[in-house]
Design an enzyme around this catalytic site. Sequence first.
Site, PDB file in Angstrom:
ATOM      1  N   GLY A 143       0.760  -1.240   0.000  1.00 36.96           N
ATOM      2  CA  GLY A 143       0.000   0.000   0.000  1.00 36.96           C
ATOM      3  C   GLY A 143       0.787   1.284   0.000  1.00 36.96           C
TER       4      GLY A 143
ATOM      5  N   GLU B 211       3.827  -6.958   1.678  1.00 35.90           N
ATOM      6  CA  GLU B 211       3.334  -7.241   0.319  1.00 35.90           C
ATOM      7  C   GLU B 211       3.415  -6.001  -0.567  1.00 35.90           C
ATOM      8  OE1 GLU B 211      -0.700  -8.474   0.964  1.00 35.90           O
ATOM      9  OE2 GLU B 211      -0.143 -10.298   2.024  1.00 35.90           O
ATOM     10  N   PRO B 212       4.587  -5.410  -0.736  1.00 36.24           N
ATOM     11  CA  PRO B 212       4.665  -4.221  -1.581  1.00 36.24           C
ATOM     12  C   PRO B 212       4.535  -4.571  -3.053  1.00 36.24           C
ATOM     13  CG  PRO B 212       6.868  -4.898  -0.968  1.00 36.24           C
ATOM     14  CD  PRO B 212       5.920  -5.846  -0.262  1.00 36.24           C
ATOM     15  N   GLY B 213       3.822  -3.752  -3.791  1.00 32.99           N
ATOM     16  CA  GLY B 213       3.702  -3.954  -5.231  1.00 32.99           C
ATOM     17  C   GLY B 213       4.190  -2.725  -5.964  1.00 32.99           C
ATOM     18  N   ARG B 214       3.345  -1.688  -5.920  1.00 32.13           N
ATOM     19  CA  ARG B 214       3.618  -0.440  -6.633  1.00 32.13           C
ATOM     20  C   ARG B 214       4.994   0.134  -6.274  1.00 32.13           C
ATOM     21  NH1 ARG B 214      -0.793   2.888  -8.101  1.00 32.13           N
ATOM     22  NH2 ARG B 214      -2.002   1.831  -6.514  1.00 32.13           N
TER      23      ARG B 214
ATOM     24  N   TYR C  36      -9.240   5.541 -12.554  1.00 39.82           N
ATOM     25  CA  TYR C  36      -9.060   6.195 -11.243  1.00 39.82           C
ATOM     26  C   TYR C  36      -8.743   7.684 -11.368  1.00 39.82           C
ATOM     27  CZ  TYR C  36      -7.649   1.282 -10.541  1.00 39.82           C
ATOM     28  OH  TYR C  36      -7.556  -0.081 -10.562  1.00 39.82           O
TER      29      TYR C  36
ATOM     30  N   CYS D  93     -12.825   4.637 -29.073  1.00 35.14           N
ATOM     31  CA  CYS D  93     -14.043   5.412 -29.327  1.00 35.14           C
ATOM     32  C   CYS D  93     -14.875   5.660 -28.094  1.00 35.14           C
ATOM     33  CB  CYS D  93     -14.850   4.720 -30.401  1.00 35.14           C
ATOM     34  SG  CYS D  93     -13.909   4.685 -31.925  1.00 35.14           S
ATOM     35  N   GLU D  94     -14.299   6.310 -27.106  1.00 38.63           N
ATOM     36  CA  GLU D  94     -15.098   6.856 -26.019  1.00 38.63           C
ATOM     37  C   GLU D  94     -14.322   7.975 -25.353  1.00 38.63           C
ATOM     38  OE1 GLU D  94     -15.421   4.334 -22.343  1.00 38.63           O
ATOM     39  OE2 GLU D  94     -15.196   2.738 -23.818  1.00 38.63           O
TER      40      GLU D  94
ATOM     41  N   TYR E 251       0.464  -1.846 -12.238  1.00 38.83           N
ATOM     42  CA  TYR E 251      -0.967  -1.790 -12.574  1.00 38.83           C
ATOM     43  C   TYR E 251      -1.179  -1.132 -13.933  1.00 38.83           C
ATOM     44  CZ  TYR E 251      -1.040  -2.800  -7.611  1.00 38.83           C
ATOM     45  OH  TYR E 251      -0.802  -3.375  -6.399  1.00 38.83           O
TER      46      TYR E 251
HETATM   47  N1  LLP Z   1      -1.646  -6.964  -0.829  1.00 37.79           N
HETATM   48  C1  LLP Z   1      -2.940  -7.035  -1.157  1.00 37.79           C
HETATM   49  C2  LLP Z   1      -3.806  -7.974  -0.432  1.00 37.79           C
HETATM   50  C3  LLP Z   1      -3.454  -6.214  -2.172  1.00 37.79           C
HETATM   51  O1  LLP Z   1      -4.747  -6.280  -2.483  1.00 37.79           O
HETATM   52  C4  LLP Z   1      -2.593  -5.305  -2.846  1.00 37.79           C
HETATM   53  C5  LLP Z   1      -3.103  -4.441  -3.907  1.00 37.79           C
HETATM   54  C6  LLP Z   1      -1.234  -5.284  -2.470  1.00 37.79           C
HETATM   55  C7  LLP Z   1      -0.806  -6.113  -1.439  1.00 37.79           C
HETATM   56  C8  LLP Z   1      -0.245  -4.370  -3.117  1.00 37.79           C
HETATM   57  O2  LLP Z   1      -0.510  -3.043  -2.889  1.00 37.79           O
HETATM   58  P1  LLP Z   1       0.538  -1.923  -3.351  1.00 37.79           P
HETATM   59  O3  LLP Z   1       1.774  -2.063  -2.500  1.00 37.79           O
HETATM   60  O4  LLP Z   1       0.848  -2.161  -4.770  1.00 37.79           O
HETATM   61  O5  LLP Z   1      -0.159  -0.657  -3.136  1.00 37.79           O
HETATM   62  N2  LLP Z   1      -5.078  -1.150  -9.841  1.00 37.79           N
HETATM   63  C9  LLP Z   1      -4.920  -0.151  -8.812  1.00 37.79           C
HETATM   64  C10 LLP Z   1      -4.278  -0.724  -7.557  1.00 37.79           C
HETATM   65  C11 LLP Z   1      -4.995  -1.912  -6.995  1.00 37.79           C
HETATM   66  C12 LLP Z   1      -4.328  -2.490  -5.775  1.00 37.79           C
HETATM   67  C13 LLP Z   1      -4.913  -3.809  -5.430  1.00 37.79           C
HETATM   68  N3  LLP Z   1      -4.313  -4.469  -4.308  1.00 37.79           N
HETATM   69  C14 LLP Z   1      -4.140   1.031  -9.374  1.00 37.79           C
HETATM   70  O6  LLP Z   1      -3.814   1.031 -10.557  1.00 37.79           O
HETATM   71  O7  LLP Z   1      -3.872   1.995  -8.657  1.00 37.79           O
END
Ligand code: LLP
Length: 421
Positions: free
Chosen positions: A240, A276-279, A319, A344-345, A373
């Site tokens: 997050g 659980e870092p993603g972004r 978003y 086309c939107e 993402y």
């Molecule tokens: N753990 C869980 C259970 C999650 O649902 C998520 C993201 C993460 C970890 C990773 O979160 P992060 O560190 O990446 O913030 N598509 C959207 C973001 C959706 C996030 C979904 N869950 C966007 O483009 O902003």
Amino acid sequence: MDHFNLRDGAVHCEDVPLAEIAAAVGTPVYVYSTATMQRHARVFRDALGGIDDPLIAYAVKANPNKAVLATLAREGLGADVVSIGEYKRAIAAGIPAGRIVFSGVGKTAAEMAHALEHGLYQFNLESVEEAEMLSAVASRLGLEAPVAFRVNPDVEAGSHPKISTGSVHNKFGVPIGEALAAYGRARELPGLKVQGVAVHIGSQLTDLGPLRAAFTKLGELIGDLRKAGHDISVADLGGGLGIPYDPALPPPPSPLDYGRMVAEITADWHVRLVFEPGRMIVGNAGVLLSEVIRVKPGAAAPFVVLDAAMNDLMRPSLYDAWHAIDPVTPRGSEMTANVVGPVCETGDTFATGRRMGQVQPGDLIVFRTAGAYAATMASTYNSRPLTAEVLVSGNNWSVVRERQDIEALIAADRLPPWLGP
Ligand code: LLP
């Protein structure tokens, strides 16, 4: 910090001019930087320096390309997966099963069975109903499933409503007030080894306050669970952490600030912490490279029509997300433009009234901060094939996902017998 910089008047990814990739692969194309991913993985790990043996389980959903996962596997990262598809990708990229956490509100029995048979670190369960299903699956297979409950702490994350998950009105997790009962029920169920707690309140969080509030509640729950006789040895703090998109906005908290806050709150938890870092790991490590098809006059500002569209990068239309848009070879002057795709939107709009570098038809532009993402949320809307992806490392680059072949896309459709062969 990333490795997409102007050099000799043109944007490079590490040591490779983006124009070289566009010429060879065509546009639109996603380009990822190995050095940036490595740097972010290390920055995050260093920020957790005071914490003993954390498991950093990269959220595969942010960017599931196998080459991205393999890069992160070499940095020692595990994986947070939410489908068996993501689980298989993580394994295929060399992430050990013992570093995989399985999250998600709708795991099926088949997915549970596959993960159990091939191994994982932990299932993060989101309901008692899910615990009952997993118990049945594990019992049938004669296996024991390591589990945590994801609790919903009822904290407003303060992010975009579509990516905030920690309020009672969201579908996620067991309400924290019902957690003791859920753990009590799980203890009675065969085939489950209850070992942890988990929380994740949303994505692109730009304030540590809600995270601090959620973790504090989780710490209290750990105490209550232990009093009730549960052996809690794992706490998964989710992902997050926000990243900078718009340089005009205040920067989000640094990984170091996050790490210090976590170390302070969890000091007396005596658990293994999972993240659980993603972004944060891949967001700034990617750009979407696109070509200007034409510049069309508009009422308030000209429309810069790109060969990339909302199907390639959904975030702005989904978003209202802001991505920097820069010419690959700046001309030294600026313009105000509406940047759009060919779909086309009207939702196929990337930016309205944007001050940006002057561009002309045939110029290349980049959308920055498009490593997370982005490619993974693409679709084939308007029968536009999925975009190619390229990974750069130093002066090397390689296509890590071929552009989808339009003939193959069409050939996947079938005519029913009554419409002919
Ligand atoms: N753990 C869980 C259970 C999650 O649902 C998520 C993201 C993460 C970890 C990773 O979160 P992060 O560190 O990446 O913030 N598509 C959207 C973001 C959706 C996030 C979904 N869950 C966007 O483009 O902003």
